[in-house]
Design a protein around this motif. Sequence first.
Motif, PDB file in Angstrom:
ATOM      1  N   ALA A  48      19.270  84.433  23.377  1.00  0.00           N
ATOM      2  CA  ALA A  48      18.274  83.458  22.926  1.00  0.00           C
ATOM      3  C   ALA A  48      16.921  84.126  22.693  1.00  0.00           C
ATOM      4  O   ALA A  48      16.207  83.800  21.732  1.00  0.00           O
ATOM      5  N   GLN A  49      16.566  85.069  23.548  1.00  0.00           N
ATOM      6  CA  GLN A  49      15.300  85.773  23.375  1.00  0.00           C
ATOM      7  C   GLN A  49      15.317  86.624  22.104  1.00  0.00           C
ATOM      8  O   GLN A  49      14.316  86.701  21.378  1.00  0.00           O
ATOM      9  N   ALA A  50      16.458  87.253  21.825  1.00  0.00           N
ATOM     10  CA  ALA A  50      16.573  88.046  20.608  1.00  0.00           C
ATOM     11  C   ALA A  50      16.467  87.155  19.373  1.00  0.00           C
ATOM     12  O   ALA A  50      15.857  87.533  18.365  1.00  0.00           O
ATOM     13  N   PHE A  51      17.039  85.969  19.443  1.00  0.00           N
ATOM     14  CA  PHE A  51      16.958  85.035  18.313  1.00  0.00           C
ATOM     15  C   PHE A  51      15.511  84.608  18.069  1.00  0.00           C
ATOM     16  O   PHE A  51      15.085  84.461  16.914  1.00  0.00           O
ATOM     17  N   SER A  52      14.750  84.423  19.149  1.00  0.00           N
ATOM     18  CA  SER A  52      13.339  84.049  18.976  1.00  0.00           C
ATOM     19  C   SER A  52      12.545  85.196  18.349  1.00  0.00           C
ATOM     20  O   SER A  52      11.617  84.967  17.565  1.00  0.00           O
ATOM     21  N   GLU A  53      12.921  86.437  18.663  1.00  0.00           N
ATOM     22  CA  GLU A  53      12.258  87.582  18.036  1.00  0.00           C
ATOM     23  C   GLU A  53      12.583  87.633  16.542  1.00  0.00           C
ATOM     24  O   GLU A  53      11.731  87.972  15.713  1.00  0.00           O
ATOM     25  N   THR A  54      13.829  87.288  16.202  1.00  0.00           N
ATOM     26  CA  THR A  54      14.205  87.226  14.787  1.00  0.00           C
ATOM     27  C   THR A  54      13.404  86.150  14.060  1.00  0.00           C
ATOM     28  O   THR A  54      12.934  86.352  12.932  1.00  0.00           O
ATOM     29  N   ALA A  55      13.254  84.991  14.708  1.00  0.00           N
ATOM     30  CA  ALA A  55      12.485  83.911  14.107  1.00  0.00           C
ATOM     31  C   ALA A  55      11.016  84.307  13.941  1.00  0.00           C
ATOM     32  O   ALA A  55      10.373  83.944  12.944  1.00  0.00           O
ATOM     33  N   LYS A  56      10.489  85.068  14.882  1.00  0.00           N
ATOM     34  CA  LYS A  56       9.095  85.516  14.775  1.00  0.00           C
ATOM     35  C   LYS A  56       8.919  86.455  13.587  1.00  0.00           C
ATOM     36  O   LYS A  56       7.893  86.405  12.882  1.00  0.00           O
ATOM     37  N   ALA A  57       9.935  87.286  13.335  1.00  0.00           N
ATOM     38  CA  ALA A  57       9.854  88.212  12.204  1.00  0.00           C
ATOM     39  C   ALA A  57       9.755  87.448  10.892  1.00  0.00           C
ATOM     40  O   ALA A  57       9.153  87.930   9.925  1.00  0.00           O
ATOM     41  N   GLY A  58      10.314  86.236  10.833  1.00  0.00           N
ATOM     42  CA  GLY A  58      10.251  85.447   9.614  1.00  0.00           C
ATOM     43  C   GLY A  58       8.869  84.933   9.290  1.00  0.00           C
ATOM     44  O   GLY A  58       8.632  84.474   8.166  1.00  0.00           O
ATOM     45  N   THR A  59       7.951  84.986  10.238  1.00  0.00           N
ATOM     46  CA  THR A  59       6.581  84.516   9.995  1.00  0.00           C
ATOM     47  C   THR A  59       5.642  85.649   9.579  1.00  0.00           C
ATOM     48  O   THR A  59       4.478  85.401   9.298  1.00  0.00           O
ATOM     49  N   LEU A  60       6.142  86.875   9.526  1.00  0.00           N
ATOM     50  CA  LEU A  60       5.302  88.031   9.248  1.00  0.00           C
ATOM     51  C   LEU A  60       5.703  88.681   7.932  1.00  0.00           C
ATOM     52  O   LEU A  60       6.821  88.485   7.436  1.00  0.00           O
TER      53      LEU A  60
END
Length: 487
Positions: free
Chosen positions: A99-111
Amino acid sequence: MKSQTSHWCARPQAAKLAASAIIAAALSGCANYAGIHSDKRMASAEQFETAHSLPAEHGRWPTADWAEQFGDAQLKALIAQALKDSPTLEQAGARLRQAQAFSETAKAGTLPRVDANYSLTRQQYSSTALVPPPYAGGWQTENKGVLTASYDLDLWGKNREALKAAVSQAQASEADEAFVKLTLVTAIARSYNQLARLYLLHGIAVREVTRREQIDRVTAGRIATGLDTEVERRTAQANLATSRAAVTALDGSILTTRYQLAALVGAGPDRGLSIERPTPSASDEVQLPDNLPADLLSRRPDIVAARWRVDAITHEVKEAKAEFYPDINLSAAIGLDAFGFGRFLTAASRTASVGPAIHLPIFDAGALRAKLKGRYAEFDYAVAAYDQTLIAALADVATQLGQIRSSDAQLTDAQAAQQAAQSADQLAMTQYRAGLTNQLTVLNADVAALNAEQAVANLEMNRRDQRIALASALGGGYVDTSSAPAR
């Protein structure tokens, strides 16, 4: 001249009006989410009546080492081993990391994103197609290296909502891990308490064998004096064999429980063979903490996990709504592109591009609306799951407290019954030796004493088990330290 200038100035204005009209027409025909909504809200602890079932008693919440009060150093060691070796906890930890890795992936989508690409292509061009001489019909090597950059403006917050949803899911997974830990420690403590119960009943059964042996000897002496017959002797022997069988059965149950404890701590069955007889601590009075219903929301990891899941799906609903609006993505590229190797690094081989890409959903046959309806259905489910978790938690605490109070009341009468039964058993045995009563009276008194002793032992161990369950129902020392979900 003036009229001609006015004519040319009017043309851009007309173009702008035409473009605006086209955009307005497109927007009017775009997919929309009108009429799709939900009015579900999470229940609050205060809306449930708990004043009589869960009274404020100025007690304390369990601490992080809550299970140690129910056992000895051996129990502490078993719990420490389980927290280190249990595959169940490792599974929960893996889900959290996912789940933490998925949140990091989602954060990459904002940059912004930057990529570098290089290709080397050897190709023969057709002499009868679009490529002109001197390349037509010949082999050419194309070198191409490009540095690209892109950034989604995220004007409607779709990527930001996806990130918030992923973060909330990670928070839920973290609470899930705590709940798995609590469940595991509770299972070990209750199994350890069951082992203590079996040893206690085993001691009672061994003492019963001793009493039945005594009855058998007295019966043999009475037969010699003519007071009893062979019937009484056979009856005494049958009862003695039954008592020995009870001891053997308890030996098997003790072994099985040891194996169960070994599995719970993540070890092989031989680990259970090294577990010694528990020496549990004395039981004490139970008092509930104040402000229990409200504070329970942050003390029970399963409630916290359910709350974060509602928050996650709330952001997923907002993300689904943002998909109805246009996406604008800015992209740029710069690089080198040339035939052959000699001119690849020259200024003439430079290539560059920049521009926006706009995506606007107009007609999708209802796919976006269906997706949003699905998200709202998930939201309603998550809210209902939270409410059910809260109700079950309150019922759990009330049930364990009620059982403890019942055990306390039963113990008073059971201990009085035990004292009376033991006195009657001793008196019957004394009279049997003296020839003043028969064997049936002795056996009846012995069975009554045995049942009374077992009843007290079971009530005491039941009360300890209920206290373990109550401490677990109160969260087992868990405290939610995460920030409250945004609304």
